[in-house]
Design a protein around this motif. Sequence first.
Motif, short mmCIF file in Angstrom:
data_model
loop_
_atom_site.label_atom_id
_atom_site.label_comp_id
_atom_site.label_asym_id
_atom_site.label_seq_id
_atom_site.Cartn_x
_atom_site.Cartn_y
_atom_site.Cartn_z
N ARG A 164 6.96 7.25 -2.47
CA ARG A 164 7.32 6.59 -3.68
C ARG A 164 8.60 7.55 -4.33
O ARG A 164 8.36 8.82 -4.24
N ARG B 160 -1.40 -4.91 -6.14
CA ARG B 160 -2.16 -4.80 -4.54
C ARG B 160 -2.67 -6.22 -4.39
O ARG B 160 -2.47 -7.15 -5.26
N GLU C 140 0.80 -1.33 0.03
CA GLU C 140 -0.12 -0.07 0.15
C GLU C 140 0.87 1.38 0.07
O GLU C 140 0.85 2.20 -0.74
N LEU C 141 2.05 1.27 0.99
CA LEU C 141 2.57 2.38 1.15
C LEU C 141 3.63 2.86 -0.13
O LEU C 141 3.99 4.02 -0.43
N HIS D 67 2.57 2.90 -3.05
CA HIS D 67 1.90 3.99 -3.73
C HIS D 67 1.65 5.25 -3.06
O HIS D 67 1.04 6.17 -3.80
N ASP D 68 2.06 5.41 -2.07
CA ASP D 68 1.95 6.73 -1.36
C ASP D 68 2.84 7.87 -1.88
O ASP D 68 3.88 7.56 -1.90
N GLY E 63 3.95 10.48 -1.17
CA GLY E 63 5.04 11.01 -0.29
C GLY E 63 6.00 10.05 0.03
O GLY E 63 7.08 10.76 0.50
#
Length: 211
Positions: free
Chosen positions: A112, A202, A104-105, A107-108, A110
């Motif tokens: 990536r 995912r 998940e992270l 794709h963040d 802040g």
Amino acid sequence: MQEFLKENRKLNLSAFRTDEHSWVGNILDSLAILNGSGDLFIGAKKMLDLGTGGGFPLLPLAVSLPDLSCTGMDATQKKIDAVERITRSLEIKNVRLICGRAEELGHDPGLRESFGLVTSRAVAEIPVLLEYMAPFAKKGGILAMWKSVKIADELASSVKAQELLGTSYFKTYTYDLGLGWGERCILFFRKTRNLPDTYPRRNGAVKAKPL
Ligand code: SAH
């Protein structure tokens, strides 16, 4: 080490429970990268430790490299909370902690493609780790994986993952911690291009169907 052992008595963070086991197996093992990397990440300003657990290699590196901004990530909140307590009690200022899954992270926006160095010890096999780690590295950044077993087969099985994830293996640093601990190694990969949004996949696909 004492702060870690205190937390480890409350929570099951690591099998290394004595002073000697924790000093050699956790702390010296984490610091082995400082011998093995040469000047590879001297220019890196930010590192991410993926699956930091009780804080390895995150904490020994953060203490040794106070100018490096270090982020620890783990899927388990109670481990993140334990590492948070250790950093607070030791007043380690260059560590920030995030609870979440790499799938998940990654794709963040802040996080990536924003780290010059991404580390991971004892989290998954190489093709899975590459998909967890590569999205966080900047183009030109380094991925470093700690491995304690023979890695020739695992490395050979990661050729397709390296290609799809724009990462390229370039060296293994092999070391012996002494006192009968045996040989271990750190594998280094360089991220050569940015990735499409498809990675990391995912919904458990990274582990269920490794590239
Ligand atoms: N790096 C530490 C802990 C290894 S145990 C050490 O060497 O001592 C593996 C850790 O990875 C566990 O804490 C687990 O919660 C975390 N982990 C496994 N898969 C993950 C994922 N997909 N995203 C984030 N953390 C993960």
